[in-house]
Design a protein around this motif. Structure first.
Motif, short mmCIF file in Angstrom:
data_model
loop_
_atom_site.label_atom_id
_atom_site.label_comp_id
_atom_site.label_asym_id
_atom_site.label_seq_id
_atom_site.Cartn_x
_atom_site.Cartn_y
_atom_site.Cartn_z
N UNK A 22 51.08 -41.27 6.50
CA UNK A 22 50.72 -42.17 7.60
C UNK A 22 51.83 -43.17 7.91
N UNK A 23 52.79 -43.33 6.99
CA UNK A 23 53.92 -44.24 7.20
C UNK A 23 55.09 -43.57 7.90
N UNK A 24 54.96 -42.28 8.18
CA UNK A 24 56.03 -41.52 8.84
C UNK A 24 55.64 -41.28 10.29
N UNK A 25 56.49 -41.73 11.22
CA UNK A 25 56.21 -41.48 12.64
C UNK A 25 57.26 -40.54 13.22
N UNK A 26 56.91 -39.90 14.32
CA UNK A 26 57.78 -38.89 14.92
C UNK A 26 59.10 -39.45 15.40
N UNK A 27 59.15 -40.71 15.77
CA UNK A 27 60.39 -41.26 16.33
C UNK A 27 61.36 -41.76 15.25
N UNK A 28 60.97 -41.72 13.99
CA UNK A 28 61.84 -42.21 12.92
C UNK A 28 62.92 -41.20 12.56
N UNK A 29 64.06 -41.74 12.12
CA UNK A 29 65.12 -40.88 11.61
C UNK A 29 64.92 -40.74 10.10
N UNK A 30 65.52 -39.71 9.54
CA UNK A 30 65.44 -39.53 8.09
C UNK A 30 66.13 -40.68 7.38
N UNK A 31 67.22 -41.15 7.96
CA UNK A 31 67.95 -42.27 7.38
C UNK A 31 67.07 -43.52 7.32
N UNK A 32 66.34 -43.78 8.40
CA UNK A 32 65.45 -44.94 8.44
C UNK A 32 64.34 -44.84 7.40
N UNK A 33 63.98 -43.61 7.05
CA UNK A 33 62.95 -43.39 6.05
C UNK A 33 63.51 -43.44 4.62
N UNK A 34 64.81 -43.60 4.51
CA UNK A 34 65.44 -43.70 3.20
C UNK A 34 65.78 -42.37 2.57
N UNK A 35 65.85 -41.32 3.39
CA UNK A 35 66.19 -39.99 2.87
C UNK A 35 67.70 -39.79 2.94
N UNK A 36 68.31 -39.57 1.78
CA UNK A 36 69.76 -39.36 1.71
C UNK A 36 70.08 -37.88 1.90
N UNK A 37 71.34 -37.53 1.73
CA UNK A 37 71.76 -36.15 1.99
C UNK A 37 71.08 -35.17 1.04
N UNK A 38 70.89 -35.55 -0.21
CA UNK A 38 70.19 -34.67 -1.16
C UNK A 38 68.74 -34.49 -0.74
N UNK A 39 68.10 -35.58 -0.35
CA UNK A 39 66.72 -35.51 0.13
C UNK A 39 66.60 -34.65 1.36
N UNK A 40 67.61 -34.71 2.22
CA UNK A 40 67.63 -33.88 3.43
C UNK A 40 67.66 -32.40 3.05
N UNK A 41 68.55 -32.05 2.14
CA UNK A 41 68.66 -30.65 1.71
C UNK A 41 67.35 -30.20 1.06
N UNK A 42 66.76 -31.03 0.22
CA UNK A 42 65.49 -30.68 -0.41
C UNK A 42 64.39 -30.53 0.64
N UNK A 43 64.41 -31.37 1.67
CA UNK A 43 63.44 -31.27 2.75
C UNK A 43 63.60 -29.95 3.50
N UNK A 44 64.85 -29.57 3.78
CA UNK A 44 65.12 -28.31 4.47
C UNK A 44 64.60 -27.13 3.65
N UNK A 45 64.87 -27.14 2.34
CA UNK A 45 64.38 -26.06 1.47
C UNK A 45 62.85 -26.01 1.50
N UNK A 46 62.21 -27.17 1.43
CA UNK A 46 60.74 -27.22 1.44
C UNK A 46 60.18 -26.72 2.77
N UNK A 47 60.84 -27.05 3.87
CA UNK A 47 60.42 -26.58 5.19
C UNK A 47 60.57 -25.07 5.28
N UNK A 48 61.71 -24.55 4.80
CA UNK A 48 61.92 -23.10 4.82
C UNK A 48 60.82 -22.38 4.03
N UNK A 49 60.50 -22.91 2.87
CA UNK A 49 59.50 -22.29 2.02
C UNK A 49 58.10 -22.40 2.65
N UNK A 50 57.78 -23.55 3.21
CA UNK A 50 56.44 -23.76 3.78
C UNK A 50 56.17 -22.86 4.97
#
Length: 88
Positions: A22-50
């Motif tokens: 509920x704290x994540x909105x569509x207009x936010x950037x990953x950077x604004x959410x505190x996601x670094x490059x490693x978190x980005x890569x992990x997010x991409x992997x999780x999205x691919x798997x999901x």
């Protein structure tokens, strides 16, 4: 399906950012959410798997990628496009 895609992506991103979905909105950037490059890569992997898709993303050159990571909404739109392409 579109709502499920959006909700699942927000869930994945929230998990990486250690936030409640509920704290994540569509207009936010990953950077604004505190996601670094490693978190980005992990997010991409999780999205691919999901969604059983392959994201055209180069972690070494994210600015050169065809996959738009400029905001949560952009990621949702890009994933929906990949899912539609896979069905075709």
């Amino acid at each position: 399906m579109a709502l499920d895609v959006k909700d699942k992506i927000i869930e994945i991103i929230a998990e990486q950012a250690v936030l409640d979905p509920s704290d994540v909105s569509l207009d936010q950037t990953l950077e604004a959410l505190g996601i670094d490059s490693l978190g980005l890569v992990e997010s991409i992997f999780a999205i691919e798997e999901a969604f059983d898709i392959t994201v055209p993303f180069n972690a070494n050159e994210p600015d050169q990628s065809e996959f738009d990571i400029s905001s949560v909404a952009a990621i949702v739109k890009a994933v929906q496009g990949l899912i539609e392409d896979q069905k075709a």
